[in-house]
Design a protein around this motif. Structure first.
Motif, PDB file in Angstrom:
ATOM      1  N   LEU B  98       0.840  -1.206   0.000  1.00 54.25           N
ATOM      2  CA  LEU B  98       0.000   0.000   0.000  1.00 54.25           C
ATOM      3  C   LEU B  98       0.874   1.256   0.000  1.00 54.25           C
ATOM      4  O   LEU B  98       0.622   2.209  -0.744  1.00 54.25           O
ATOM      5  CB  LEU B  98      -0.929  -0.009   1.222  1.00 54.25           C
ATOM      6  CG  LEU B  98      -2.059  -1.037   1.198  1.00 54.25           C
ATOM      7  CD1 LEU B  98      -2.815  -1.012   2.509  1.00 54.25           C
ATOM      8  CD2 LEU B  98      -3.005  -0.764   0.040  1.00 54.25           C
ATOM      9  N   GLY B 101       2.452   1.603  -3.389  1.00 51.80           N
ATOM     10  CA  GLY B 101       1.484   2.099  -4.381  1.00 51.80           C
ATOM     11  C   GLY B 101       1.336   3.609  -4.285  1.00 51.80           C
ATOM     12  O   GLY B 101       1.342   4.312  -5.303  1.00 51.80           O
ATOM     13  N   ALA B 102       1.224   4.091  -3.048  1.00 54.48           N
ATOM     14  CA  ALA B 102       1.103   5.542  -2.851  1.00 54.48           C
ATOM     15  C   ALA B 102       2.369   6.254  -3.322  1.00 54.48           C
ATOM     16  O   ALA B 102       2.300   7.313  -3.975  1.00 54.48           O
ATOM     17  CB  ALA B 102       0.837   5.837  -1.380  1.00 54.48           C
ATOM     18  N   PHE B 125      -3.073   6.995 -11.347  1.00 55.46           N
ATOM     19  CA  PHE B 125      -3.714   6.566 -10.103  1.00 55.46           C
ATOM     20  C   PHE B 125      -4.120   5.090 -10.189  1.00 55.46           C
ATOM     21  O   PHE B 125      -3.864   4.306  -9.271  1.00 55.46           O
ATOM     22  CB  PHE B 125      -4.937   7.445  -9.827  1.00 55.46           C
ATOM     23  CG  PHE B 125      -5.680   7.042  -8.587  1.00 55.46           C
ATOM     24  CD1 PHE B 125      -5.182   7.350  -7.323  1.00 55.46           C
ATOM     25  CD2 PHE B 125      -6.857   6.330  -8.671  1.00 55.46           C
ATOM     26  CE1 PHE B 125      -5.855   6.967  -6.183  1.00 55.46           C
ATOM     27  CE2 PHE B 125      -7.538   5.938  -7.529  1.00 55.46           C
ATOM     28  CZ  PHE B 125      -7.033   6.260  -6.280  1.00 55.46           C
ATOM     29  N   LEU B 126      -4.747   4.743 -11.335  1.00 50.71           N
ATOM     30  CA  LEU B 126      -5.164   3.344 -11.522  1.00 50.71           C
ATOM     31  C   LEU B 126      -3.967   2.397 -11.482  1.00 50.71           C
ATOM     32  O   LEU B 126      -4.021   1.323 -10.875  1.00 50.71           O
ATOM     33  CB  LEU B 126      -5.883   3.191 -12.862  1.00 50.71           C
ATOM     34  CG  LEU B 126      -7.384   3.405 -12.838  1.00 50.71           C
ATOM     35  CD1 LEU B 126      -7.947   3.270 -14.237  1.00 50.71           C
ATOM     36  CD2 LEU B 126      -8.051   2.388 -11.913  1.00 50.71           C
ATOM     37  N   SER B 128      -1.199   2.897  -9.984  1.00 49.50           N
ATOM     38  CA  SER B 128      -0.673   2.825  -8.616  1.00 49.50           C
ATOM     39  C   SER B 128      -1.502   1.856  -7.783  1.00 49.50           C
ATOM     40  O   SER B 128      -0.956   1.105  -6.963  1.00 49.50           O
ATOM     41  CB  SER B 128      -0.671   4.219  -7.977  1.00 49.50           C
ATOM     42  OG  SER B 128       0.121   5.090  -8.735  1.00 49.50           O
ATOM     43  N   VAL B 129      -2.817   1.896  -7.984  1.00 51.28           N
ATOM     44  CA  VAL B 129      -3.683   0.945  -7.276  1.00 51.28           C
ATOM     45  C   VAL B 129      -3.339  -0.479  -7.701  1.00 51.28           C
ATOM     46  O   VAL B 129      -3.206  -1.390  -6.874  1.00 51.28           O
ATOM     47  CB  VAL B 129      -5.170   1.265  -7.569  1.00 51.28           C
ATOM     48  CG1 VAL B 129      -6.067   0.168  -7.018  1.00 51.28           C
ATOM     49  CG2 VAL B 129      -5.548   2.606  -6.965  1.00 51.28           C
ATOM     50  N   TRP B 130      -3.183  -0.654  -9.015  1.00 48.60           N
ATOM     51  CA  TRP B 130      -2.798  -1.974  -9.533  1.00 48.60           C
ATOM     52  C   TRP B 130      -1.462  -2.411  -8.935  1.00 48.60           C
ATOM     53  O   TRP B 130      -1.285  -3.567  -8.566  1.00 48.60           O
ATOM     54  CB  TRP B 130      -2.672  -1.928 -11.058  1.00 48.60           C
ATOM     55  CG  TRP B 130      -3.906  -2.371 -11.746  1.00 48.60           C
ATOM     56  CD1 TRP B 130      -4.791  -1.588 -12.423  1.00 48.60           C
ATOM     57  CD2 TRP B 130      -4.411  -3.708 -11.847  1.00 48.60           C
ATOM     58  NE1 TRP B 130      -5.807  -2.348 -12.922  1.00 48.60           N
ATOM     59  CE2 TRP B 130      -5.608  -3.648 -12.583  1.00 48.60           C
ATOM     60  CE3 TRP B 130      -3.974  -4.943 -11.376  1.00 48.60           C
ATOM     61  CZ2 TRP B 130      -6.366  -4.779 -12.867  1.00 48.60           C
ATOM     62  CZ3 TRP B 130      -4.726  -6.073 -11.657  1.00 48.60           C
ATOM     63  CH2 TRP B 130      -5.904  -5.970 -12.388  1.00 48.60           C
ATOM     64  N   ALA B 132      -0.165  -1.599  -6.101  1.00 49.41           N
ATOM     65  CA  ALA B 132      -0.349  -2.019  -4.709  1.00 49.41           C
ATOM     66  C   ALA B 132      -1.006  -3.399  -4.637  1.00 49.41           C
ATOM     67  O   ALA B 132      -0.681  -4.200  -3.763  1.00 49.41           O
ATOM     68  CB  ALA B 132      -1.194  -0.987  -3.973  1.00 49.41           C
ATOM     69  N   CYS B 133      -1.910  -3.666  -5.569  1.00 48.02           N
ATOM     70  CA  CYS B 133      -2.600  -4.966  -5.558  1.00 48.02           C
ATOM     71  C   CYS B 133      -1.708  -6.100  -6.043  1.00 48.02           C
ATOM     72  O   CYS B 133      -1.877  -7.246  -5.630  1.00 48.02           O
ATOM     73  CB  CYS B 133      -3.845  -4.906  -6.448  1.00 48.02           C
ATOM     74  SG  CYS B 133      -5.098  -3.805  -5.823  1.00 48.02           S
TER      75      CYS B 133
END
Lengths: 341, 156
Positions: B98, B101-102, B125-126, B128-130, B132-133
């Motif tokens: 997490l 990702g940030a 942003f997307l 970065s979320v990916w 983190a996942c």
């Protein structure tokens, strides 16, 4: 009489004894043969299945090669502008890795093999972009849909000049700095204007999708869609720059060093943003506001960092009269550079 | 670093680069760096970090630095987090991912604005979320594959 008895009794008895055995033997032999046949059929079936599989793969490969052949033929049929040397390259990957923030693709040529920074990249459909960073044998191409991409263009029918700017992934291109009174029509083809020598003149780039006028702006809002299918790039054509002739009338182009590109507005003509290696990399620039300015050597900050020194420094004066066909080389100019190893 | 270890990391990098083609804008190789940090092999981590930096920065379109910052953030987060968690704890890895990702979003945005580049922020942003996942499963797979191939001998 005894003979007949022997024939009817003894023979029948033996026959009665032997027949079941023979029947059983026949059955066993027949079953065995059937089994053997079945085994053969199964093996043959397997072999045929394998053959079908192999042939299917071959057909698939052949159809793929056929499609590739069609594409390569189309690329070969594309006549490069005089003096510009065409070089084929394969697209190795699209945006790769976490640092691929810009719209880009990786190609199989580098500065040792003709893909120096700033080299125009196109397909048989139209312009793809320009080489942004180059290694010895691999290079990154900045696609024309990137918001930092700037290409000086002309509309094909009305000869209206503007700057074609990317709007992001899968987006349309915006043709900026088109005056309110300039004529431009939906469906019109947009070609490179050849100003600043970043691209040869007359290469198709996009097709006008919408034209609208605003009371708040001095310019029309023009959107165009790229002709090249940037989502499915497989092979591209690079155009190696023509050599500059000694004694040819030249204009000083913005120089580019290895750490800082040339920003927007430093180009000539209709304010094409960016220099030789950053012509479409003048990110966030306002190149068109300085339209018709003479080029300067003033470096501007809004430009991507080029990887190496580009090959162009002086540039021949672009022809005044617009033309559809690729720009012809100045008198005495050699047709192309010798191939580099 | 013995030969089999070298081969393992070479295969990991080759496989990771191929997989990165499928996920544009995502760093899958960071999982290897995390595993190497967990193994507490400084020499191995140093060389791996160097190679990964060159790979990621070389394929990118930003000026050199954002991957260095990002991997730096990983090392800082890892060392700080180890005071509170077991290094191989899944919760720790999830929290780390997490944070990474940030950091991916912030660092890329910062470097792009420093270079005055326009990049689509919604896509960043997307991604970065990916990112983190993707890190926890990538870490688990790498960790698992490394244990299977190299055994426990590689752990310190």
């Amino acid at each position: 009489m005894l003979d007949r008895l022997a024939e009817h009794a003894g023979l029948e008895f033996v026959g009665a004894i032997l027949k079941p055995g023979v029947w059983a033997r026949d059955q066993v032999v027949s079953s065995w043969n059937n089994y053997l046949d079945l085994v053969g059929v199964r093996e043959e079936n397997e072999a045929l299945r394998e053959q079908v599989r192999t042939l299917s793969q071959q057909v698939q490969v052949a159809s793929e090669e056929r499609a590739e052949l069609v594409r390569l033929r189309a690329l070969l049929e594309l006549e490069p502008p005089e003096g510009w040397r065409p070089l084929g390259a394969r697209v190795v990957a699209n945006r790769l890795g976490p640092q691929a923030a810009l719209e880009s693709a990786i190609i199989s040529r580098g500065y040792y093999s003709g893909a120096g920074p700033g080299t125009p990249v196109l397909t048989h459909e139209g312009v793809v972009g320009r080489v942004y960073r180059a290694g010895p044998y691999t290079a990154t191409v900045l696609l024309l849909t990137d918001p930092g991409s700037r290409i000086a263009v002309l509309s094909a029918a009305n000869r209206t000049a503007g700057i074609l700017v990317g709007t992001g992934p899968r987006g349309l291109l915006e043709m900026k700095y088109v005056p309110q009174n300039a004529r431009i029509e939906v469906g019109e083809l947009v070609l490179t204007s050849g100003l600043e020598g970043a691209f040869p003149k007359g290469v198709p780039v996009a097709r006008v999708e919408s034209v609208s006028q605003s009371d708040l702006s001095l310019f029309q809002t023009v959107y165009a869609s790229p002709l090249a299918d940037l989502e499915a790039l497989e092979e591209v054509l690079l155009l190696e720059r023509p050599p500059v002739q000694p004694g040819a009338q030249t204009l000083p182009l913005p120089s580019v060093n290895a750490t800082q590109g040339v920003g927007p507005g430093t180009g000539q003509g209709s304010g094409q943003g960016g220099g030789a290696s950053s012509g479409q990399g003048g990110h966030g620039g306002n190149g068109g506001h300085r339209a018709q300015q003479a080029p300067s050597n003033q470096p501007a900050p809004r430009a991507p960092r080029p990887q190496a020194q580009p090959q162009v420094t002086p540039q021949t004066v672009p022809q005044a009269a617009p033309q559809m066909v690729p720009q012809s080389a100045p008198a005495g100019q050699q047709p192309g550079q010798p191939p580099r190893q | 670093m013995n030969f089999s270890n070298l081969v393992w990391w070479a295969c990991f990098i080759v496989g990771g680069v191929w997989l990165q083609q499928l996920l544009p804008g995502i760093d899958l190789l960071v999982a290897g760096l995390l595993v190497s940090l967990q193994e507490r092999r400084l020499y191995q981590t140093f060389w791996l970090l160097l190679v990964l930096l060159l790979v990621q920065e070389g394929t990118g379109t930003l000026a050199f630095g954002s991957t260095a910052l990002w991997y730096g953030a990983l090392i800082v987060f890892f060392n700080v987090g180890r005071w509170l968690f077991e290094a191989e704890n899944l919760v720790f890895v999830v929290l780390l991912s997490l944070g990474l990702g940030a950091c991916h979003f912030l660092f890329t945005l910062m470097m792009a604005s420093l270079q005055q580049l326009d990049i689509p922020q919604d896509r960043l942003f997307l991604e970065s979320v990916w990112q983190a996942c993707v890190i926890p499963p990538a870490w688990w797979l790498t960790h698992f594959a490394r244990r299977r191939c190299m055994g426990d001998a590689h752990s310190v």
